[in-house]
Scaffold this motif. Sequence first.
Motif, PDB file in Angstrom:
ATOM      1  N   UNK A 247       0.796  -1.223   0.000  1.00 54.48           N
ATOM      2  CA  UNK A 247       0.000   0.000   0.000  1.00 54.48           C
ATOM      3  C   UNK A 247       0.822   1.262   0.000  1.00 54.48           C
ATOM      4  N   UNK A 248       2.135   1.148   0.153  1.00 52.10           N
ATOM      5  CA  UNK A 248       3.059   2.279  -0.006  1.00 52.10           C
ATOM      6  C   UNK A 248       3.804   2.210  -1.330  1.00 52.10           C
ATOM      7  N   UNK A 249       4.240   1.014  -1.682  1.00 50.16           N
ATOM      8  CA  UNK A 249       5.095   0.846  -2.860  1.00 50.16           C
ATOM      9  C   UNK A 249       4.319   0.870  -4.165  1.00 50.16           C
ATOM     10  N   UNK A 250       3.031   0.533  -4.111  1.00 43.42           N
ATOM     11  CA  UNK A 250       2.198   0.606  -5.308  1.00 43.42           C
ATOM     12  C   UNK A 250       2.063  -0.733  -6.014  1.00 43.42           C
ATOM     13  N   UNK A 251       1.000  -0.838  -6.764  1.00 42.89           N
ATOM     14  CA  UNK A 251       0.712  -2.069  -7.501  1.00 42.89           C
ATOM     15  C   UNK A 251       1.803  -2.322  -8.533  1.00 42.89           C
ATOM     16  N   UNK A 252       2.212  -3.584  -8.646  1.00 42.53           N
ATOM     17  CA  UNK A 252       3.180  -3.956  -9.666  1.00 42.53           C
ATOM     18  C   UNK A 252       4.623  -3.726  -9.307  1.00 42.53           C
ATOM     19  N   UNK A 253       4.891  -3.245  -8.085  1.00 42.41           N
ATOM     20  CA  UNK A 253       6.288  -3.016  -7.709  1.00 42.41           C
ATOM     21  C   UNK A 253       7.020  -4.359  -7.651  1.00 42.41           C
ATOM     22  N   UNK A 254       8.209  -4.419  -8.240  1.00 37.13           N
ATOM     23  CA  UNK A 254       8.914  -5.693  -8.414  1.00 37.13           C
ATOM     24  C   UNK A 254       9.743  -6.128  -7.208  1.00 37.13           C
ATOM     25  N   UNK A 255      10.121  -5.212  -6.360  1.00 39.34           N
ATOM     26  CA  UNK A 255      11.088  -5.536  -5.309  1.00 39.34           C
ATOM     27  C   UNK A 255      10.460  -6.121  -4.061  1.00 39.34           C
ATOM     28  N   UNK A 279      18.280  -2.042  -9.882  1.00 41.81           N
ATOM     29  CA  UNK A 279      18.033  -0.918  -8.974  1.00 41.81           C
ATOM     30  C   UNK A 279      17.523   0.320  -9.715  1.00 41.81           C
ATOM     31  N   UNK A 280      18.064   0.665 -10.879  1.00 39.86           N
ATOM     32  CA  UNK A 280      17.453   1.781 -11.621  1.00 39.86           C
ATOM     33  C   UNK A 280      15.998   1.517 -11.984  1.00 39.86           C
ATOM     34  N   UNK A 281      15.657   0.257 -12.290  1.00 36.23           N
ATOM     35  CA  UNK A 281      14.265  -0.065 -12.626  1.00 36.23           C
ATOM     36  C   UNK A 281      13.349   0.114 -11.408  1.00 36.23           C
ATOM     37  N   UNK A 282      13.810  -0.331 -10.227  1.00 36.44           N
ATOM     38  CA  UNK A 282      13.010  -0.144  -9.012  1.00 36.44           C
ATOM     39  C   UNK A 282      12.869   1.340  -8.672  1.00 36.44           C
ATOM     40  N   UNK A 283      13.943   2.088  -8.844  1.00 33.26           N
ATOM     41  CA  UNK A 283      13.876   3.530  -8.591  1.00 33.26           C
ATOM     42  C   UNK A 283      12.861   4.192  -9.510  1.00 33.26           C
ATOM     43  N   UNK A 284      12.845   3.787 -10.772  1.00 33.49           N
ATOM     44  CA  UNK A 284      11.883   4.357 -11.728  1.00 33.49           C
ATOM     45  C   UNK A 284      10.448   3.982 -11.357  1.00 33.49           C
ATOM     46  N   UNK A 285      10.235   2.778 -10.827  1.00 35.01           N
ATOM     47  CA  UNK A 285       8.889   2.382 -10.422  1.00 35.01           C
ATOM     48  C   UNK A 285       8.394   3.195  -9.234  1.00 35.01           C
ATOM     49  N   UNK A 286       9.312   3.612  -8.372  1.00 31.51           N
ATOM     50  CA  UNK A 286       8.924   4.394  -7.202  1.00 31.51           C
ATOM     51  C   UNK A 286       8.815   5.887  -7.488  1.00 31.51           C
ATOM     52  N   UNK A 287       9.438   6.356  -8.548  1.00 30.11           N
ATOM     53  CA  UNK A 287       9.494   7.796  -8.817  1.00 30.11           C
ATOM     54  C   UNK A 287       8.123   8.468  -8.859  1.00 30.11           C
TER      55      UNK A 287
END
Length: 315
Positions: A247-255, A279-287
């Motif tokens: 509920x913080x990281x969002x739907x579809x977050x991979x990590x 790590x760049x991909x996870x950062x982009x998902x959280x941006x």
Amino acid sequence: MTPALAQANNGNWQTAQRWARLLRPAYRVRLAAQWREGDGGALLIALHARRSAASLAAWRAAHPARPAVLVLTGTDLYRDIASDASAQRSLDLADTLVVLNELGPLGLPEALRAKAEIVLQSCAARAPLAHARRHLRAVMVGHLRDEKDPRTYWRAARRLGARPDIRLDHIGAALDPALGAEAAALAAALPRFRWLGGLPHALARRHIQAAHVLVHASRMEGGAHVVIEAIRSGTPVLASRIEGNLGLLGAGYEGVFEPGDDAGLAALLARARDDADMLPRLTAQLAPRVALFAPEAERASLHRIVAALLARPTP
């Protein structure tokens, strides 16, 4: 009203003092561990359904028409309200039930979800600090207690013991002495694992900024502020697949990894080191979520809830 004050240095205290700051100067705010008849106030904000049950009941008995807000923690949503009578009564007594992650209303009985309001906690944005290139630095931040499941992180550290290029830190006081003894023993046995104990909040935040990745292995969580601090620092997160994290990281977050799955966590940490794109991909998902946790967003949510309750006509 918070059962944890400054000496606890935990998430409940951080929430209470931040909310007091965000509500001032529009309102006079007093922080207390307990509400007693005669303390006064136009509105009560109580943190923790079970621990604040007596205060909430006393408030309602003394002021039947004055509003009360109950802020639900992870142990409330995902444990106590299923079995604890005092926590269940708190749900009924409160006018508004505040949850701290986007999936939080799903943890409530369906009949009470109409009373739920989502308030995402906030912190100031920080830039990442310089990262070493020769190794991956992971950090877990959380006091040593069962709900935070530090042992999953420690088992993952053992699995990665042969990797000199992966280093793991753990920040948190030993609220459970047995867990403290385990952490100390692991640090002595594994040169690339450090237990740093309890640290001041500002220093813990710098460790998050300096880490390549934050690990959050909790079994139950209402909405961990440390996850928000990582997001607002540009630090990717590896987290247990529980509602309080999703509920913080969002739907579809991979990590994410299954709760208690140290092998899955170890595999994610190895990928974070070996796969240059991870790590760049996870950062982009959280941006896109960074702005959700800005102080102005949390302030607006709080003021909207409080103003609406105080504006209600009294019977």
